[in-house]
Design an enzyme around this catalytic site. Structure first.
Site, PDB file in Angstrom:
ATOM      1  N   CYS A 233     -16.160  -0.453 -21.429  1.00 52.46           N
ATOM      2  CA  CYS A 233     -17.498  -0.773 -20.919  1.00 52.46           C
ATOM      3  C   CYS A 233     -17.979  -2.141 -21.390  1.00 52.46           C
ATOM      4  O   CYS A 233     -18.795  -2.777 -20.711  1.00 52.46           O
ATOM      5  CB  CYS A 233     -18.495   0.301 -21.343  1.00 52.46           C
ATOM      6  SG  CYS A 233     -18.141   1.931 -20.643  1.00 52.46           S
TER       7      CYS A 233
ATOM      8  N   CYS B 132     -24.666   1.096 -14.935  1.00 54.10           N
ATOM      9  CA  CYS B 132     -23.789   2.242 -14.697  1.00 54.10           C
ATOM     10  C   CYS B 132     -24.532   3.546 -14.997  1.00 54.10           C
ATOM     11  O   CYS B 132     -24.960   3.787 -16.137  1.00 54.10           O
ATOM     12  CB  CYS B 132     -22.542   2.132 -15.563  1.00 54.10           C
ATOM     13  SG  CYS B 132     -21.455   3.581 -15.457  1.00 54.10           S
TER      14      CYS B 132
ATOM     15  N   CYS C 287     -17.207  -4.559 -18.728  1.00 47.23           N
ATOM     16  CA  CYS C 287     -17.611  -4.199 -17.369  1.00 47.23           C
ATOM     17  C   CYS C 287     -18.822  -5.007 -16.916  1.00 47.23           C
ATOM     18  O   CYS C 287     -19.846  -5.039 -17.611  1.00 47.23           O
ATOM     19  CB  CYS C 287     -17.927  -2.712 -17.289  1.00 47.23           C
ATOM     20  SG  CYS C 287     -18.422  -2.191 -15.633  1.00 47.23           S
TER      21      CYS C 287
ATOM     22  N   TYR D 167      -6.941   6.235   4.158  1.00 49.19           N
ATOM     23  CA  TYR D 167      -7.011   5.188   3.144  1.00 49.19           C
ATOM     24  C   TYR D 167      -6.171   3.972   3.522  1.00 49.19           C
ATOM     25  O   TYR D 167      -6.645   2.828   3.475  1.00 49.19           O
ATOM     26  CB  TYR D 167      -6.550   5.708   1.772  1.00 49.19           C
ATOM     27  CG  TYR D 167      -6.249   4.547   0.848  1.00 49.19           C
ATOM     28  CD1 TYR D 167      -7.267   3.818   0.267  1.00 49.19           C
ATOM     29  CD2 TYR D 167      -4.933   4.115   0.653  1.00 49.19           C
ATOM     30  CE1 TYR D 167      -7.005   2.705  -0.512  1.00 49.19           C
ATOM     31  CE2 TYR D 167      -4.657   3.004  -0.117  1.00 49.19           C
ATOM     32  CZ  TYR D 167      -5.698   2.297  -0.705  1.00 49.19           C
ATOM     33  OH  TYR D 167      -5.430   1.184  -1.446  1.00 49.19           O
TER      34      TYR D 167
ATOM     35  N   CYS E 227     -12.570   0.054 -15.736  1.00 45.50           N
ATOM     36  CA  CYS E 227     -13.136   1.409 -15.614  1.00 45.50           C
ATOM     37  C   CYS E 227     -12.002   2.402 -15.389  1.00 45.50           C
ATOM     38  O   CYS E 227     -11.935   3.089 -14.368  1.00 45.50           O
ATOM     39  CB  CYS E 227     -14.144   1.441 -14.467  1.00 45.50           C
ATOM     40  SG  CYS E 227     -15.168   2.932 -14.437  1.00 45.50           S
TER      41      CYS E 227
ATOM     42  N   GLU F  50       0.820  -1.209   0.000  1.00 48.01           N
ATOM     43  CA  GLU F  50       0.000   0.000   0.000  1.00 48.01           C
ATOM     44  C   GLU F  50       0.854   1.259   0.000  1.00 48.01           C
ATOM     45  O   GLU F  50       0.527   2.244  -0.653  1.00 48.01           O
ATOM     46  CB  GLU F  50      -0.959  -0.009   1.189  1.00 48.01           C
ATOM     47  CG  GLU F  50      -2.078  -1.036   1.074  1.00 48.01           C
ATOM     48  CD  GLU F  50      -2.961  -0.804  -0.139  1.00 48.01           C
ATOM     49  OE1 GLU F  50      -3.062   0.349  -0.610  1.00 48.01           O
ATOM     50  OE2 GLU F  50      -3.548  -1.780  -0.643  1.00 48.01           O
TER      51      GLU F  50
ATOM     52  N   ASP G 132      -9.582   4.384  -2.779  1.00 45.52           N
ATOM     53  CA  ASP G 132      -8.454   4.863  -3.566  1.00 45.52           C
ATOM     54  C   ASP G 132      -8.988   5.490  -4.849  1.00 45.52           C
ATOM     55  O   ASP G 132     -10.208   5.558  -5.072  1.00 45.52           O
ATOM     56  CB  ASP G 132      -7.458   3.731  -3.842  1.00 45.52           C
ATOM     57  CG  ASP G 132      -7.825   2.893  -5.045  1.00 45.52           C
ATOM     58  OD1 ASP G 132      -9.052   2.732  -5.324  1.00 45.52           O
ATOM     59  OD2 ASP G 132      -6.922   2.386  -5.728  1.00 45.52           O
TER      60      ASP G 132
END
Length: 301
Positions: A210, A219, A213, A130, A203, A47, A148
């Protein structure tokens, strides 16, 4: 960004997170920090490294880091300059100092084990909202909203109907993320990882796919005809010719040296003396470089 939380039902939330989690099961990348053997320390290291840095650049440094410092106490026992040296060219090297400071705090306060409690994680040096949520979720399977850039973009498009989230995380985004969290802890942790992966692979900020997705049919942004971003123009970060580039060149000299280096060695890496001096002063002020006797410089001891 529209606050859509008041309109969300449990069914609405499930309609988003269920297909994304199913997609993740078949499309998640095999990344070392996702493997069980990575443990909480491996998750934390990843991270820190992944902030503003792509996976492809992080992977080799991450592997070397964990091989050298498999536990927080191993890193804590070294000089902070060694963390800066091992950070290599990941960029934003203050992250190395913060990770070293977090390792020292873990060794001193928590017996060398990364804490599982969210508040204790947040109290560690260099750990923000975060990162604390990400470690608690990814390492310990807890229920937290992990926001994030990738997750924020997915939620902005899928739930709020806008192309991009605000520049900084807002209270409305946090409310939306919490409203979409599954009640079950393990499922919530899976959703956090899955929505992040969807933003990273499908995305994306540009050239979103798309057709691949799993929630394209639901969406809000797509259904609205993909309206263009209405906020301030989004500019990519520049690097060439900036103080960041000069700082990187100066640090590269010090990382490759086995001891202090003279001012002349640093002067040779950049032609413009005022900018070079400003960059060096900044590195000293940030604790990334130490001046020593005789006009010499070294990584922090």
């Amino acid at each position: 960004m529209t606050d859509t939380t008041t309109d969300l039902t449990a069914a609405d939330a499930a309609a988003l997170h269920t297909p994304v989690i199913a997609w993740f099961a078949g499309h998640a990348r095999d990344l070392p920090w996702r493997r069980p053997e990575a443990g909480a320390w491996g998750v934390m290291v990843s991270e820190f490294m992944l902030q503003q840095t792509p996976v492809s650049r992080v992977l080799p440094v991450y592997e070397q880091w964990l091989a050298r410092w498999p536990r927080p106490a191993d890193l804590a026992a070294e000089a902070s300059g060694e963390a800066v040296r091992a950070w290599g060219r990941l960029g934003y090297p203050r992250r190395a100092l913060r990770l070293h400071g977090a390792a020292q705090a873990i060794a001193e306060r928590h017996g060398g084990d990364v804490p599982s409690d969210h508040a204790q994680l947040l109290a560690l040096p260099g750990i923000g909202e975060y990162t604390a949520a990400a470690v608690a979720s990814f390492a310990y399977g807890q229920r937290h909203a992990v926001l994030d850039t990738n997750v924020r973009r997915v939620l902005a498009r899928a739930a709020s109907g806008v192309q991009y989230p605000p520049t900084a995380t807002t209270a409305a985004e946090r409310r939306l993320a919490r409203a979409l969290l599954p009640d079950d802890e393990a499922t919530a942790a899976r959703w956090a990882a899955a929505s992040m992966e969807l933003g990273a692979l499908v995305c994306t900020a540009r050239n979103e796919d798309c057709a691949r997705c799993p929630i394209a049919a639901r969406c809000a942004w797509r259904l609205a005809g993909k309206p263009a971003h209405e906020g301030a123009p989004r500019r990519g970060q520049t690097y060439a010719g900036t103080d960041r580039q000069v700082r990187g060149k100066l640090l590269a000299v010090l990382r490759e040296a086995h001891g202090p280096v003279p001012q002349s060695a640093l002067d040779a890496v950049w032609h413009e003396p005022v900018q070079r001096a400003r960059a060096l002063d900044g590195l000293v002020a940030d604790g990334l470089v130490e001046p020593v006797d005789g006009g010499m410089y070294r990584l922090p001891a």
